[in-house]
Design a protein around this motif. Sequence first.
Motif, PDB file in Angstrom:
ATOM      1  N   ALA A 129     -23.231 -83.801 -22.963  1.00  0.00           N
ATOM      2  CA  ALA A 129     -24.596 -83.405 -22.616  1.00  0.00           C
ATOM      3  C   ALA A 129     -25.454 -84.626 -22.314  1.00  0.00           C
ATOM      4  O   ALA A 129     -25.310 -85.664 -22.954  1.00  0.00           O
ATOM      5  N   CYS A 130     -26.365 -84.487 -21.350  1.00  0.00           N
ATOM      6  CA  CYS A 130     -27.302 -85.561 -21.028  1.00  0.00           C
ATOM      7  C   CYS A 130     -28.430 -84.986 -20.170  1.00  0.00           C
ATOM      8  O   CYS A 130     -28.581 -85.339 -19.006  1.00  0.00           O
ATOM      9  N   PRO A 131     -29.231 -84.074 -20.755  1.00  0.00           N
ATOM     10  CA  PRO A 131     -30.317 -83.486 -19.963  1.00  0.00           C
ATOM     11  C   PRO A 131     -31.453 -84.489 -19.760  1.00  0.00           C
ATOM     12  O   PRO A 131     -31.545 -85.478 -20.498  1.00  0.00           O
ATOM     13  N   PRO A 132     -32.326 -84.240 -18.788  1.00  0.00           N
ATOM     14  CA  PRO A 132     -33.505 -85.091 -18.645  1.00  0.00           C
ATOM     15  C   PRO A 132     -34.323 -85.073 -19.943  1.00  0.00           C
ATOM     16  O   PRO A 132     -34.358 -84.051 -20.635  1.00  0.00           O
ATOM     17  N   PRO A 133     -34.951 -86.186 -20.297  1.00  0.00           N
ATOM     18  CA  PRO A 133     -35.744 -86.239 -21.539  1.00  0.00           C
ATOM     19  C   PRO A 133     -36.767 -85.102 -21.611  1.00  0.00           C
ATOM     20  O   PRO A 133     -37.414 -84.763 -20.620  1.00  0.00           O
ATOM     21  N   GLY A 134     -36.857 -84.500 -22.805  1.00  0.00           N
ATOM     22  CA  GLY A 134     -37.831 -83.448 -23.053  1.00  0.00           C
ATOM     23  C   GLY A 134     -37.383 -82.056 -22.674  1.00  0.00           C
ATOM     24  O   GLY A 134     -38.065 -81.076 -22.967  1.00  0.00           O
ATOM     25  N   GLU A 135     -36.241 -81.908 -22.011  1.00  0.00           N
ATOM     26  CA  GLU A 135     -35.743 -80.589 -21.611  1.00  0.00           C
ATOM     27  C   GLU A 135     -34.660 -80.110 -22.574  1.00  0.00           C
ATOM     28  O   GLU A 135     -33.831 -80.894 -23.018  1.00  0.00           O
ATOM     29  N   VAL A 136     -34.687 -78.822 -22.876  1.00  0.00           N
ATOM     30  CA  VAL A 136     -33.624 -78.194 -23.660  1.00  0.00           C
ATOM     31  C   VAL A 136     -32.669 -77.543 -22.671  1.00  0.00           C
ATOM     32  O   VAL A 136     -33.089 -76.730 -21.849  1.00  0.00           O
ATOM     33  N   HIS A 137     -31.417 -77.911 -22.745  1.00  0.00           N
ATOM     34  CA  HIS A 137     -30.409 -77.328 -21.857  1.00  0.00           C
ATOM     35  C   HIS A 137     -29.379 -76.569 -22.682  1.00  0.00           C
ATOM     36  O   HIS A 137     -29.080 -76.938 -23.815  1.00  0.00           O
ATOM     37  N   ARG A 138     -28.829 -75.516 -22.061  1.00  0.00           N
ATOM     38  CA  ARG A 138     -27.753 -74.722 -22.666  1.00  0.00           C
ATOM     39  C   ARG A 138     -26.418 -75.255 -22.166  1.00  0.00           C
ATOM     40  O   ARG A 138     -26.283 -75.595 -20.993  1.00  0.00           O
ATOM     41  N   TYR A 139     -25.450 -75.277 -23.064  1.00  0.00           N
ATOM     42  CA  TYR A 139     -24.093 -75.708 -22.731  1.00  0.00           C
ATOM     43  C   TYR A 139     -23.162 -74.568 -23.115  1.00  0.00           C
ATOM     44  O   TYR A 139     -22.967 -74.289 -24.290  1.00  0.00           O
ATOM     45  N   ILE A 140     -22.622 -73.903 -22.088  1.00  0.00           N
ATOM     46  CA  ILE A 140     -21.810 -72.706 -22.293  1.00  0.00           C
ATOM     47  C   ILE A 140     -20.335 -73.098 -22.285  1.00  0.00           C
ATOM     48  O   ILE A 140     -19.791 -73.494 -21.256  1.00  0.00           O
ATOM     49  N   PHE A 141     -19.724 -73.007 -23.457  1.00  0.00           N
ATOM     50  CA  PHE A 141     -18.292 -73.279 -23.618  1.00  0.00           C
ATOM     51  C   PHE A 141     -17.585 -71.926 -23.581  1.00  0.00           C
ATOM     52  O   PHE A 141     -17.881 -71.048 -24.397  1.00  0.00           O
ATOM     53  N   THR A 142     -16.660 -71.749 -22.619  1.00  0.00           N
ATOM     54  CA  THR A 142     -15.995 -70.463 -22.432  1.00  0.00           C
ATOM     55  C   THR A 142     -14.487 -70.641 -22.422  1.00  0.00           C
ATOM     56  O   THR A 142     -13.968 -71.568 -21.807  1.00  0.00           O
ATOM     57  N   ILE A 143     -13.815 -69.732 -23.112  1.00  0.00           N
ATOM     58  CA  ILE A 143     -12.352 -69.646 -23.049  1.00  0.00           C
ATOM     59  C   ILE A 143     -12.018 -68.413 -22.214  1.00  0.00           C
ATOM     60  O   ILE A 143     -12.635 -67.356 -22.393  1.00  0.00           O
ATOM     61  N   TYR A 144     -11.083 -68.556 -21.291  1.00  0.00           N
ATOM     62  CA  TYR A 144     -10.653 -67.459 -20.427  1.00  0.00           C
ATOM     63  C   TYR A 144      -9.170 -67.198 -20.669  1.00  0.00           C
ATOM     64  O   TYR A 144      -8.380 -68.142 -20.704  1.00  0.00           O
ATOM     65  N   ALA A 145      -8.807 -65.935 -20.799  1.00  0.00           N
ATOM     66  CA  ALA A 145      -7.401 -65.531 -20.880  1.00  0.00           C
ATOM     67  C   ALA A 145      -6.956 -65.160 -19.466  1.00  0.00           C
ATOM     68  O   ALA A 145      -7.646 -64.400 -18.772  1.00  0.00           O
ATOM     69  N   LEU A 146      -5.822 -65.704 -19.046  1.00  0.00           N
ATOM     70  CA  LEU A 146      -5.345 -65.512 -17.674  1.00  0.00           C
ATOM     71  C   LEU A 146      -3.933 -64.922 -17.656  1.00  0.00           C
ATOM     72  O   LEU A 146      -3.123 -65.238 -18.539  1.00  0.00           O
ATOM     73  N   PRO A 147      -3.595 -64.114 -16.642  1.00  0.00           N
ATOM     74  CA  PRO A 147      -2.290 -63.464 -16.580  1.00  0.00           C
ATOM     75  C   PRO A 147      -1.201 -64.278 -15.888  1.00  0.00           C
ATOM     76  O   PRO A 147      -0.157 -63.737 -15.542  1.00  0.00           O
ATOM     77  N   VAL A 148      -1.449 -65.564 -15.667  1.00  0.00           N
ATOM     78  CA  VAL A 148      -0.479 -66.434 -14.995  1.00  0.00           C
ATOM     79  C   VAL A 148      -0.227 -67.676 -15.849  1.00  0.00           C
ATOM     80  O   VAL A 148      -1.096 -68.098 -16.609  1.00  0.00           O
ATOM     81  N   ASP A 149       0.961 -68.264 -15.700  1.00  0.00           N
ATOM     82  CA  ASP A 149       1.287 -69.480 -16.447  1.00  0.00           C
ATOM     83  C   ASP A 149       0.485 -70.673 -15.951  1.00  0.00           C
ATOM     84  O   ASP A 149       0.125 -71.554 -16.720  1.00  0.00           O
ATOM     85  N   THR A 150       0.258 -70.711 -14.638  1.00  0.00           N
ATOM     86  CA  THR A 150      -0.481 -71.817 -14.031  1.00  0.00           C
ATOM     87  C   THR A 150      -1.318 -71.288 -12.866  1.00  0.00           C
ATOM     88  O   THR A 150      -0.893 -70.357 -12.180  1.00  0.00           O
TER      89      THR A 150
END
Length: 182
Positions: A129-150
């Motif tokens: 994270a490195c938002p501009p000073p004074g701003e609150v930013h959201r950081y969305i960490f997502t895990i995805y399940a996929l039907p393929v090996d690659t």
Amino acid sequence: MRRISLIAGAVLAGALAASAQAEGFRLTSSTIAEGAQMNEEQVFAGFGCDGGNRSPQLSWSGAPEGTKSFAVTAYDPDAPTGSGWWHWQVVDIPASVTTLEAGASGTAAMPAGAKEISNDYGVTSFGGACPPPGEVHRYIFTIYALPVDTLGLPDGARNALAGFMINSMTLGSARITAVYTR
């Protein structure tokens, strides 16, 4: 018209089934928490920020039936770019893996076969994270399940292509949205 209704019904039923399968899919972390300020370890080292630039610990459980691999993303929708900021994308994580250790990005601790995509800092690893000073930013960490090996992404694939491939075939996803301000 009846054929269109049958097709629409089948699509809706499939979407509801996928949603029901994904209900138990959960993402947890010992280093970040929903709605909480991230610590300095997950802050970028550069661009005026002075953090540890370490990827967080992530664990997941309850993957939908048919999962053959996972992808992880970290995205800031509040970045003043018009398109957000991709901090991290990891694809082709084997289905047998259910945890990424803190600081795994860019190290031998990354699971065999997993592939990190270049982030918007231009680095093929986690970018904190490195938002501009004074701003609150959201950081969305997502895990995805996929039907393929690659996903079969070419070397040098960009975030948009990876995102398209991930979203076009996701069986289910789970997320944690942390925040950061400086």
